[in-house]
Design an enzyme around this catalytic site. Structure first.
Site, PDB file in Angstrom:
ATOM      1  N   GLY A  65       0.813  -1.216   0.000  1.00 41.84           N
ATOM      2  CA  GLY A  65       0.000   0.000   0.000  1.00 41.84           C
ATOM      3  C   GLY A  65       0.843   1.260   0.000  1.00 41.84           C
ATOM      4  N   CYS A  66       1.903   1.251   0.779  1.00 43.67           N
ATOM      5  CA  CYS A  66       2.770   2.430   0.868  1.00 43.67           C
ATOM      6  C   CYS A  66       3.536   2.646  -0.431  1.00 43.67           C
ATOM      7  CB  CYS A  66       3.704   2.305   2.063  1.00 43.67           C
ATOM      8  SG  CYS A  66       2.801   2.267   3.631  1.00 43.67           S
ATOM      9  N   THR A  67       3.892   1.563  -1.102  1.00 46.33           N
ATOM     10  CA  THR A  67       4.552   1.681  -2.399  1.00 46.33           C
ATOM     11  C   THR A  67       3.585   2.274  -3.423  1.00 46.33           C
ATOM     12  OG1 THR A  67       6.067  -0.131  -1.922  1.00 46.33           O
ATOM     13  CG2 THR A  67       5.698   0.396  -4.252  1.00 46.33           C
TER      14      THR A  67
END
Length: 157
Positions: A46-48
């Site tokens: 998700g952060c990527t």
């Protein structure tokens, strides 16, 4: 639960290390508009997605005078690896003790797989040139969030 910031609030100042080990102070960014976003962990799916969305939207945001800065609890070396791996073109800051997360209200209780835990509340703050919060968005989703920011700031031309 930490107190949340509202539009019109003064953005809490900070001094954090970036991905290269250099100190970045919010006070040094006065005169610039800033999109400051807090995310749970570098190199997670998700952060990527969120970081790559910011990377892909950097030109229209910069065109409006915004500087994008991501903040996580990751150490500078991991942030450097994340930046290199995904070709990120903006600053990543390390807040290992989550003090800055807390100051912005981006740390607190959340649900994780049906359990209440304490952790990073994915959040984004838009700051004007004087360091005043113009937008405070809490508990945002990784996917589609950057498009929402672009629309909010008028970066979709």
């Amino acid at each position: 639960m930490t107190q949340r910031l509202e539009p019109g609030s003064a953005a809490p100042d900070f001094s954090l290390l970036d991905q290269d080990g250099s100190t970045v102070r919010l006070s040094d960014l006065r005169g610039q508009k800033v999109v400051l976003y807090f995310y749970p962990a570098a190199m997670t799916p998700g952060c990527t997605t969120q970081a790559c969305d910011f990377r892909d939207s950097i030109s229209p945001l910069q065109g409006l005078g915004y500087r994008v800065i991501g903040v996580s609890r990751d150490e500078p070396a991991k942030l450097a690896a994340f930046r290199e791996r995904d070709g990120l073109t903006f600053t990543l800051l390390s807040d290992p003790d989550h003090a800055v997360h807390s100051a912005y209200g981006a740390w607190g209780e959340k649900m994780n797989y049906g359990k209440v835990i304490e952790g990073v509340l994915r959040s984004t703050f838009v700051l004007d040139e004087d360091g005043t919060v113009t937008h405070a968005l809490y508990n945002v989703k990784a996917t589609g969030h950057v498009a929402r920011i672009r629309k909010l700031l008028g970066a979709d031309a």
